[in-house]
Design a protein around this motif. Structure first.
Motif, PDB file in Angstrom:
ATOM      1  N   GLU A   1     -10.767  -6.936   1.402  1.00 24.34           N
ATOM      2  CA  GLU A   1      -9.981  -6.748   2.896  1.00 24.34           C
ATOM      3  C   GLU A   1     -10.975  -6.739   4.037  1.00 24.34           C
ATOM      4  O   GLU A   1     -12.347  -6.323   4.083  1.00 24.34           O
TER       5      GLU A   1
ATOM      6  N   VAL B   1      -2.846  -7.207   6.022  1.00 25.64           N
ATOM      7  CA  VAL B   1      -3.687  -5.947   5.705  1.00 25.64           C
ATOM      8  C   VAL B   1      -3.316  -4.709   4.910  1.00 25.64           C
ATOM      9  O   VAL B   1      -1.965  -4.639   4.941  1.00 25.64           O
ATOM     10  N   GLY B   2      -3.925  -4.196   4.125  1.00 22.75           N
ATOM     11  CA  GLY B   2      -3.242  -2.977   3.256  1.00 22.75           C
ATOM     12  C   GLY B   2      -3.163  -3.807   1.948  1.00 22.75           C
ATOM     13  O   GLY B   2      -3.118  -3.099   0.882  1.00 22.75           O
TER      14      GLY B   2
ATOM     15  N   SER C   1      -5.270  -4.745  11.769  1.00 23.23           N
ATOM     16  CA  SER C   1      -4.640  -3.578  11.683  1.00 23.23           C
ATOM     17  C   SER C   1      -3.201  -3.590  11.542  1.00 23.23           C
ATOM     18  O   SER C   1      -2.422  -2.584  11.640  1.00 23.23           O
TER      19      SER C   1
ATOM     20  N   LYS D   1       0.370  -6.316  10.499  1.00 19.94           N
ATOM     21  CA  LYS D   1       1.030  -7.122   9.657  1.00 19.94           C
ATOM     22  C   LYS D   1       1.022  -8.753  10.016  1.00 19.94           C
ATOM     23  O   LYS D   1       1.803  -9.305   9.702  1.00 19.94           O
TER      24      LYS D   1
ATOM     25  N   ASP E   1      -3.428   3.373   9.375  1.00 15.22           N
ATOM     26  CA  ASP E   1      -3.116   2.045  10.129  1.00 15.22           C
ATOM     27  C   ASP E   1      -2.412   1.180   9.570  1.00 15.22           C
ATOM     28  O   ASP E   1      -1.683   0.412  10.073  1.00 15.22           O
ATOM     29  N   GLU E   2      -2.862   0.876   8.258  1.00 17.15           N
ATOM     30  CA  GLU E   2      -2.272  -0.508   7.622  1.00 17.15           C
ATOM     31  C   GLU E   2      -0.784  -0.318   7.275  1.00 17.15           C
ATOM     32  O   GLU E   2      -0.183  -1.250   6.710  1.00 17.15           O
TER      33      GLU E   2
END
Lengths: 768, 558
Positions: A143, A310-311, A360, A362, A455-456
């Motif tokens: 990540e 992200v995530g 941060s 999508k 955030d994610e």
């Protein structure tokens, strides 16, 4: 009077006119004209000022909302050759640091180079130094926020690196950034394959859930799928870091693997094969890892690029024919986790070469083999931009964490630095009004959840629950206000004696002056608990109140003559006041007995037992409180409409033998109905925009149903709650402005319609 | 009977019922607020009662006034966590909410008890109700009064209560002195310090170098030293005063026989509600009401007074009136007297009328975005660069709130002014013009004076609406607790950029955001009552002005 008649010979001073002389007159006239002009211009300016401020409100709201509609914009600024690449080496990974001053390039020969973004000059270079006789056969990046990367070597080992940017301000205000490359998991390479086969594919991820652990997944040249979990322990005394690792061999891959991804929780492993299949392995307990399901993502075409958003929940896959798909693991009704295709994006014309996720949000940026750049966004499934950047294929792409610049490398090794404008990709008509499939949810749904803990986690901006809430509140308010307001208006305007009307009308109109915050607080703090404790009373009042009024009317026929003379026609409502008080008191008094007799002692519990959710602050409370606020509006306008029905019409009807009620139904109502309609429209407009009552009398949970015992969140209350907290210029900020704009336009249209109807009616009356 | 139905009489009664219901509701709501709001100040009797816990047989003593009573089915009480014996489950129980106070000792200052196992109510005469600066009220039996740790008066002494009241009065005076120093003099020093900081910052911004800079810096340093010295002096004074307030304590016995020492510095008011005659209670009532209106809030607004909110509301309404009246009146005159009456004017007129129906929150959003962020931000850049990044006008404040409400109430003023202008016969205008007056003279000397009552009506309605409006203010300038009033003794006296408190928002905040809703409830009713009264008073004042003007112009036109 004689002195006015002057004759020669009189010894009086020379004649003097009482008027000022010509010059003064001229001067005064001029001054008067100037004053006239000033006044004209001043007044005209004020008039135009009002028109201006009116347009300004609309224009400004629109101006704040407009950026939502804009796509993304990429403007190339600087171009230079890729710095720090040895002859024959290629770019494995590209990173841009937060302040957009340094770029980092990982080459496949192990050289990590930091260069200045503005001119491409090399700032620092760190050779990784593979063990002698080995070379890198694969590369993986975790990540982006973790800055962890890994090289897979041809002896089955992997080298884990981490780059770091340290900011300092050595001379006051100029920022200096010192890059470095660390080896967080020890200087030595980590053995992934004990058989020392070359690692053809590699995936790396670090998890911070619990203790810090590193996951390394790899595919060897002989197609074995391996997983190693490393945990570090720091010796409290010496500060020495020891790394312990567990290695697992996972089930075989059905096909030839081409891409490999491991998620941040070290639970899910995704393998893409050359036949376009995406395989999902559950590795949450690595010893019992299993292949859960496979998706046909490519439909025969090979998968050419794959990365997480992200995530690391959503997987974006790009195929050889340029198709992009998002898929993620979903927990279905049987609590079984499976990988499901979620959405597709605009197709590119050539094979996807690189997918670069944002830090941060999508969003992700795609480069294909025709040199076209595509900016896409997951949640809203929007394609914001497609732009041709190179003659030939893309090599790599990096975005800065603040999504303001773009670093791209083409196949020829040319680097382009571009500025990027991509502020509101998460908003689209579809995302605002349709069901959206959010990450981790079982199915697409309408959700409003503007802020998340991390955030994610994507923001969920669906206006549907708020709109439904607004309509729900307005509906129940109108249900309460309409009958009372309209019937009351008819009685006051037509049946009441003029003297009484003069007293009653202002009293009801006083309701309008009651601040809504007071109504809201009464509703929330007094009415809501009261209703909760006296639910049966609500229903008995609803049934027995009208019945008792009619009953009183019937009884009145037998009332003694004296009473009848005391309260003649036009005074009926005075007789009814004690009846209403009595019925109200009886209903409230008997309510607990009704609860004991029919609802096992508690009607609220009874409702819950029958699967009807009951919130203390619910639509019933809002309906009554807001209805109370709307009644005077409806009453006042409707009363005017009924009262202004020309008298000769009603008198004609009465003269022809109709009863007064027949006259009302047959003559007055048809004539006044447009006025009553406009009363309802204006009342509706008020109910739609009312803020404080809803804010205080409901739980403000954005739910989508019409259950009268549950709350709601309306557009207006949502603005009041969230606007003070939101960042200026963010997508959330603009959505709230959009909500305001929607309210503005909606009420403006409702009121204009009502006003036009009323003006027509006025003309009709004057012609009758 | 059928004929009777056909004649429509029952339906007439039904419509009459609607009117009656509306009237009952209006009067009921106003009455409810009046009764609850007014009863807040009445020294309620303090009840001492023994309650047997039917489950365990334990006895418990409760001391405090009853805050609320309700009769509910036993099942509901049981669901709420009360113990109800099996055989009583299908009956009714009455539950009392006691305000037992002593939050610092008991944890919760409001307790529900059902009437099951409850003994006779007693009203012990010697019970004291102490209103404290912190932890809410205290209820208990007095034991002794201590000065410097020495017992000076015991509770059975006849002079106990007067002596206690004297000492409380002394500590109140000391407290006022402390506040005077902290707010006034220390505040002034802080203000000057900030001024100096800005002066230094201005030097940076204006790129002042060399001698001029050195001199300026030396001057600022000297000033600072002087202020620091002044501050140290005040600090010493304050320490002395604080030490003095800690002198007296009161020893009290609570309902559970524990004794507690309460420093008198904490006590605001002492009453013996069970030992008061009705006239004494009335005096106490007036005093409490007066304190409520003139005092500042305490304990996150849940106690004390509402003066800053009242003051903020009135100031905001006045500033708004100053802005909206000329603009609205001129615009109405334009629409009626100058604009060519065509479809465009009609469209403008309808739009303006409809502006009145636009939800107030929309104005708030506009005010926040355009006034605060856009205009305010630019004003800060231009005029207050030395204060940045701390915003001066670039954050919500009184001026923007007034401006937003002015915009909101503009249609109200325009509509009623226009109506007034339309009522003036054209013959009057023609007469004036025929005598040679210019249009502006006709307007200002004949038409406008005649329509002043209508303008006043517009202003009344605007004020009534503005005083009760909360939603837009939440966005453009209202805060739950403003550190200082928008008007004070510091230059430039009227601080339009400051945030302010507002009665309506106070109601929302105290009723819905406060941690101790039960304690805040009566206060919210009282505040609501004051807000309604304020609106009515504003209305009545304006109406009397209007009537006065009407009389005046009637005699002139006759």
């Amino acid at each position: 009077m004689t002195d006015l008649v002057r004759t020669e010979g009189d010894n009086l001073p020379p004649a003097r006119s009482l008027l000022p002389d010509a010059e003064t007159r001229m001067r005064r006239r001029k001054w008067r004209m100037i004053r006239d002009g000033i006044s004209r211009w001043g007044i005209t300016a004020a008039g135009f000022g009002v028109v201006f401020s009116l347009t300004l409100i609309f224009a400004y709201l629109f101006y704040e909302v407009a950026p939502i509609l804009r796509g993304a914009q990429v403007s190339p600024q600087i171009e230079y050759d890729m710095p720090g690449l040895a002859e024959g080496a290629t770019v494995s990974h590209l990173v841009m640091e937060r302040h957009r001053t340094l770029g980092t390039v990982y080459a496949d020969d192990g050289m990590v180079t930091f260069f200045a973004i503005e001119d491409g000059s090399v700032r620092a270079a760190f050779p990784t130094g593979f063990p002698t006789g080995t070379r890198a056969t694969s590369f993986a990046a975790a990540e982006l926020t973790q800055s962890i990367t890994a090289y897979g070597l041809d002896n089955g080992q992997a080298l884990v690196l981490q780059h770091d940017f340290e900011s300092s301000f050595p001379e006051g205000t100029t920022r200096h950034i010192e890059p470095s490359v660390l080896r967080p998991f020890g200087e030595d390479p980590i053995v992934l394959d004990e058989q020392a086969q070359p690692l053809e594919l590699l995936a790396v991820q670090q998890t911070d859930r619990g203790a810090t652990r590193l996951g390394l997944a790899g595919v060897t040249a002989d197609q074995r799928l391996l997983l190693a979990i490393l945990s570090t322990q720091e010796n409290m005394m010496t500060g020495e870091v020891t790394v312990s690792s567990n290695r697992f061999t996972l089930p075989d891959i059905p096909g030839t693997p081409v891409k490999l991804l491991l998620d941040k929780g070290l639970r899910n492993l995704f393998v893409a094969t050359d036949d376009g299949m995406l395989h999902y392995y559950d590795v949450s307990s690595p010893a019992q890892a299993r292949l859960v399901n496979s998706l046909d993502v490519g439909e025969g075409e090979a998968i050419t690029a794959m990365d997480f958003l992200v995530g690391s929940i959503s997987v974006i896959t790009g195929t050889a024919d340029g198709r992009l798909m998002q898929s993620f693991v979903v927990r279905d009704a049987a609590n079984e986790r499976t990988l499901r295709p979620v959405r597709t994006f605009d197709q590119h014309s050539g094979a996807i070469r690189v997918i670069a996720p944002e830090y941060s949000r999508k969003g992700f940026i795609v480069g294909d083999e025709t040199g076209t750049l595509g900016i896409h966004y997951g949640t809203s499934s929007r394609t914001l931009l497609k732009k041709s950047m190179y003659e030939n294929a893309f090599e790599n792409i990096a975005i800065d964490p603040r999504v303001q610049a773009l670093l791209t490398v083409g196949e020829t090794g040319r680097v382009q630095v571009s500025t990027l404008w991509n502020r509101h990709p998460e908003l689209s008509f579809k995302a605002l009004w349709n069901r959206v499939w959010y990450e981790g949810q079982a199915e697409p749904e309408f959700t409003w959840q503007s802020s998340a803990a991390r955030d994610e986690v994507e923001s969920k901006f669906s206006l549907a629950p708020l709109t439904v809430g607004t309509i729900k509140a307005a509906f129940y308010a109108m249900l309460f206000a309409m009958p009372l307001g309209l019937l009351g208006a008819i009685y006051t305007a037509y049946f009441m004696t003029p003297k009484l009307r003069g007293a009653v009308k202002p009293v009801i109109e006083v309701m309008e002056a009651l601040p809504t915050v007071i109504l809201g607080f009464l509703a929330g703090l007094w009415l809501a608990p009261f209703l909760e404790n006296h639910l049966p009373a609500v229903f008995s009042i609803l049934v027995f109140m009208p019945l008792s009024m009619i009953g009183m009317a019937a009884l009145w026929k037998f009332a003694p003559e004296l009473l009848k003379r005391l309260f003649p026609a036009g005074w009926e409502f005075v007789v009814l006041i004690p009846v209403i008080l009595l019925i109200g008191w009886v209903a409230v008094y008997t309510s607990p007995f009704v609860e004991i007799a029919f609802f096992d002692g508690s009607m609220r519990q009874w409702l819950t037992d029958n699967n009807i959710t009951y919130d203390q602050r619910n639509a019933l409370v809002v309906g009554i409180a807001m209805g109370f606020a709307v009644i005077p509006t409806i009453y006042s306008i409707a009363e005017d409409a009924v009262f202004n029905v020309p008298k000769h019409l009603t008198q004609g009807s009465l003269a022809l033998g109709a009863t007064s009620w027949q006259t009302v139904v047959g003559v007055v109502l048809p004539t006044a109905s447009p006025g009553m309609f406009s009363a309802i429209m204006i009342g509706m407009g008020r109910a739609v925009g009312e803020t404080m009552i809803v804010l205080m009398a409901t739980g403000n949970s954005p739910i989508m149903n019409f259950n009268i015992f549950e709350g709601m969140r309306t557009l207006s209350a949502n603005i009041a709650v969230e606007l003070p907290e939101t960042a200026v210029g963010s997508s959330h900020f603009r959505i709230l402005f959009l909500a305001a704009l929607v309210l503005f336009v909606l009420t403006f249209v409702l009121n204009t319609a009502a006003e036009i109807v009323r003006q027509r009616l006025r003309r009709k009356y004057s012609s009758l | 009977m059928k004929n009777w139905f056909r004649s429509g009489t029952p339906w007439i009664w039904l419509t009459g019922g609607a009117v009656a219901l509306c009237l009952v509701m209006v009067i009921g709501v106003v009455g409810l607020i009046a009764v609850r709001g007014l009863s807040h100040f009445w020294p309620a009797p303090v009840i001492a009662v023994e309650i047997e816990n039917l489950q365990t047989g334990e006895m418990r003593r409760v001391l405090g006034p009853i805050s609320r009573t309700e009769t509910v089915p036993a099942q509901v009480a049981a669901d709420a966590g009360n113990y109800i014996p099996e055989d009583r489950l299908d009956t009714l129980v009455t539950r009392y909410l006691f305000r037992v106070g002593n939050r610092d000792q008991f944890g919760a200052d409001f307790v529900w008890h059902t009437d099951l196992g409850m003994r006779e109510f007693e009203y012990p005469a010697q019970v004291l109700e102490l209103e404290r600066r912190e932890w809410g009220n205290f209820y208990g039996y007095p034991e002794a009064l201590l000065v410097d740790g020495e017992e000076v008066l015991t509770a059975d002494h006849p002079d106990f209560l007067p002596g206690l009241k004297d000492l409380v009065e002394r500590s109140l005076v000391l407290h006022d002195d402390i506040r005077q120093i902290e707010r006034g003099e220390v505040g002034e020093i802080n203000r000057q310090m900030e001024q100096l900081r800005r002066e230094l910052r201005r030097l940076d911004l204006n790129d002042v170098t060399g001698m001029a800079r050195t001199e300026e810096e030396a001057r600022v340093a000297a000033e600072r030293a002087r202020l620091d010295a002044e501050y140290d002096e005040l600090r010493a004074d304050l320490d002395e005063l604080y030490a003095s307030t800690r002198r007296d304590t009161l020893r009290m016995r609570m309902s559970d026989d524990r004794t507690v020492s309460i420093p008198l510095a904490q006590v605001v008011r002492v009453t013996q509600p069970n030992n008061m005659s009705v006239p004494a209670k009335m005096v106490e009532y007036m005093d409490r009401f007066w304190t409520f209106v003139t005092d500042e809030p305490r304990e996150a607004n849940t106690e004390g007074g509402i003066f800053p909110a009242l003051f903020g509301t009135v100031t905001m309404v006045i500033v708004m009136s100053i802005m909206v009246t000329p603009f609205g009146v001129l615009a109405a005159i334009y629409l009626r007297e100058y604009a060519r009456q065509g479809p465009i004017t009609r469209a403008v007129r309808i739009s303006v009328y409809n502006l009145a129906g636009v939800p107030s929150i929309v104005f708030g959003v506009f005010g926040l975005g355009f006034f605060v962020y856009f205009l305010g931000g630019n004003i800060d850049q231009l005029f207050f660069p030395e204060a940045l990044p701390r915003p001066t006008f670039g954050s919500p404040g009184l001026f923007w709130a007034s401006l937003t409400l002015a915009l909101l109430t503009l249609p109200v003023v325009i509509v009623s002014t226009e109506e007034g202008l339309a009522r003036i016969p054209s013959t009057i205008r023609q007469g004036s013009l025929a005598l040679g007056a210019t249009k502006s003279e006709t307007l200002w000397k004949v038409v406008v004076p005649l329509s002043t009552p209508a303008m006043m009506t517009g202003l009344i309605l605007a004020i009534a609406r503005a005083a009760g409006e909360v939603a837009p203010l939440m966005l453009v300038g209202v805060v739950k607790l403003a550190p200082s009033l928008p008007i004070d003794g510091n230059f430039p006296y009227i601080h339009l950029e400051r945030q302010f408190m507002h009665l309506g928002f106070h109601i929302y905040d105290v009723g819905f955001q406060s941690p101790n809703v039960e304690a805040a409830r009566p206060l919210v009713y009282a505040t609501a009552l004051v807000l309604i009264l304020l609106i009515i008073v504003l209305n009545l004042t304006a109406i009397s002005i209007r009537n006065h003007l009407r009389e005046k112009y009637r005699s002139e036109t006759d």
